[in-house]
Scaffold this active site. Structure first.
Site, PDB file in Angstrom:
ATOM      1  N   GLU A  91      33.041  -3.282 -35.419  1.00  0.00           N
ATOM      2  CA  GLU A  91      32.672  -4.415 -36.259  1.00  0.00           C
ATOM      3  C   GLU A  91      33.502  -5.644 -35.884  1.00  0.00           C
ATOM      4  O   GLU A  91      34.731  -5.596 -35.933  1.00  0.00           O
ATOM      5  CB  GLU A  91      32.927  -4.111 -37.729  1.00  0.00           C
ATOM      6  CG  GLU A  91      32.299  -2.834 -38.246  1.00  0.00           C
ATOM      7  CD  GLU A  91      32.799  -2.507 -39.647  1.00  0.00           C
ATOM      8  OE1 GLU A  91      32.149  -2.932 -40.619  1.00  0.00           O
ATOM      9  OE2 GLU A  91      33.851  -1.857 -39.757  1.00  0.00           O
ATOM     10  N   CYS A  92      32.865  -6.730 -35.527  1.00  0.00           N
ATOM     11  CA  CYS A  92      33.494  -8.023 -35.285  1.00  0.00           C
ATOM     12  C   CYS A  92      34.706  -7.896 -34.343  1.00  0.00           C
ATOM     13  O   CYS A  92      34.539  -7.800 -33.136  1.00  0.00           O
ATOM     14  CB  CYS A  92      33.869  -8.673 -36.607  1.00  0.00           C
ATOM     15  SG  CYS A  92      34.168 -10.462 -36.456  1.00  0.00           S
TER      16      CYS A  92
END
Length: 472
Positions: free
Chosen positions: A358-359
């Protein structure tokens, strides 16, 4: 809910909600009561501060990323053994994805929690009367318990504000004086992590000022009454859950042991079948943006083991690696130097095993991270894209990713840009208002990576997502 519980809100952002929330959590905890913190909306850093002060994991309450039943279940489950509930709002009270949908006001209505308004009074006096009158009467579904004025010049200034509150029919609960010692530095995504700066000193100062100038007993009475003696801390440790931590969140700016030890709560939803998955989660000063509800659901699927991409040389034995968001750009040099870990991550991905990134975790899987000054640091190289901070631009908002047979919800919040990124065309990404958004989703064998921070705190959603990633 018979226990005193209140939601801290404001007419707009940057009114002082977070600092006053943290000060109140500490001031009430200092009286010996168990405080259960919550945060409205998609946020990681505020809940980390909540957790560090309250000694209990803070949970997010979000009506766009999850269902009403899930929000209610989490709230009531976590309040069972607490004495006081403190919910920190997001943005302005009525600011939602569409009008007030998913706003702090919507959370207050759903949970029937009274609202304490924080008003920045640094440049105003009696003119707050119509403001308060409007917030009191605009929505009859909102119970306005009172107002705390922030950045007040002194007692004389407060008397003007108190009269304005009385004339608007809103109870004045006190004030926090203007004080340079209360300034909290921030970075581009928000507050620093607990333990990185002087936040502990600042929160203590805020709590001391709140004890002196805010009517805390009156606030608790307006929020549902004085907590019972059985809701006090069991000892003097400052922790009010049964599995206390020997490791403070402030020590390493990552997930605290108290968070890691929490058992999966019964949220009244369909439970997972035991699959005995071995799940390795990155957790250090570079990677620490994880929803507690996600961890609860992962724990119900198997065993969790934490590792540091900065300092560990080997990966734990795992079926799934989870690389959450964080600030890899601030520690790019340290991450890049740990070549054994980068190699282990790359080999794990090439083996076909599952990775969720994630990110910041996605950035780590790229070819390199390029900082604002143009310096470049090699990363794992699972994907060919580079992440650049040279031309920083904010990308912010709720996101929904849809495929042929699934949809996922979460949020995007970053300033970096991707270079040489090839989007996976079968996925459609939209905002909360239904507008199509350019946000690439990367797949490689068992790897799922994107800028989106996923909320999968509802067991059914987590199970469906992992079936997609694991290929079961």
């Amino acid at each position: 809910m018979t226990k005193p519980t209140f939601l801290i809100a404001a007419p707009k952002s940057n009114s002082g909600k977070t600092l006053i929330t943290l000060g109140l959590i500490k001031a009430i905890s200092d009286q010996g009561y168990c405080v259960q913190p919550f945060k409205c909306g998609p946020d990681y850093i505020d809940p980390m501060h909540h957790t560090a002060i309250a000694g209990r994991s803070s949970y997010n309450l979000d009506l766009w990323m999850s269902s009403e039943s899930h929000v209610k279940s989490i709230f009531h489950s976590q309040m069972k053994d607490a004495g006081v509930g403190v919910v920190e709002g997001v943005m302005g009270l009525f600011d939602g994805a569409r009008k007030d949908e998913g706003s702090s006001a919507a959370i207050a209505r759903l949970l029937d929690v009274p609202v304490v308004l924080v008003v920045d009074a640094s440049s105003v006096a009696y003119s707050v009367a119509p403001l308060l009158y409007g917030f009191k009467h605009f929505d009859r579904g909102i119970r306005l318990a009172g107002v705390i004025f922030n950045k007040v010049a002194g007692d004389s200034h407060y008397q003007f504000l108190k009269e304005a509150a009385e004339d608007s029919g809103v109870k004045a609960l006190g004030y926090v004086p203007r004080d340079k010692a209360l300034a909290i530095d921030d970075r581009h995504l928000g507050l620093h992590m607990p333990g990185e700066g002087k936040e502990a000193e600042i929160v203590k100062k805020a709590a001391d000022l709140i004890k002196e100038h805010v009517l805390v007993p009156a606030l608790l009475e307006a929020a549902g009454g004085v907590p019972g003696e059985n809701t006090k801390h069991p000892d003097s440790s400052g922790f009010c859950h049964s599995e206390r931590s020997e490791e403070s969140l402030c020590q390493q700016s990552s997930l605290p042991q108290s968070v890691r030890n929490n058992k999966c709560g019964d949220f009244g939803e369909a439970s997972f079948e035991s699959q005995n998955l071995k799940i390795a989660i990155a957790s250090d000063k570079a990677f620490n943006f994880t929803y507690q509800a996600n961890l609860d659901c992962l724990k119900a699927l198997g065993t969790l083991e934490y590792f540091s991409p900065i300092s560990d040389k080997n990966l734990p034995d795992a079926d799934l690696i989870w690389l959450p968001g964080g600030y890899p750009e601030l520690f790019a040099g340290e991450l890049s130097k740990n070549r054994l870990m980068l190699s282990a991550i790359r080999k794990f991905a090439e083996s076909g095993k599952a990775i969720v990134a994630e990110c910041g975790g996605m950035m780590y899987l790229g070819k390199e991270i390029i900082l604002k000054d143009g310096s470049s640091f090699p990363m794992a190289g699972v994907f060919d894209f580079s992440t650049s901070f040279k031309d920083m631009k904010l990308h912010l908002g709720y996101r929904e990713v849809s495929g042929e047979s699934f949809s996922l919800r979460g949020h995007e919040f970053h300033y970096s840009e991707l270079l040489n990124a090839c989007t996976t065309p079968e996925y459609v990404v939209k905002s909360a208002r239904g507008k199509q958004i350019e946000m690439p989703v990367f797949r490689h064998k068992g790897v799922w990576a994107s800028y989106m921070h996923l909320y999968l705190g509802e067991p059914g959603r987590m199970k469906r997502f992992l079936k997609l990633v694991l290929g079961d």
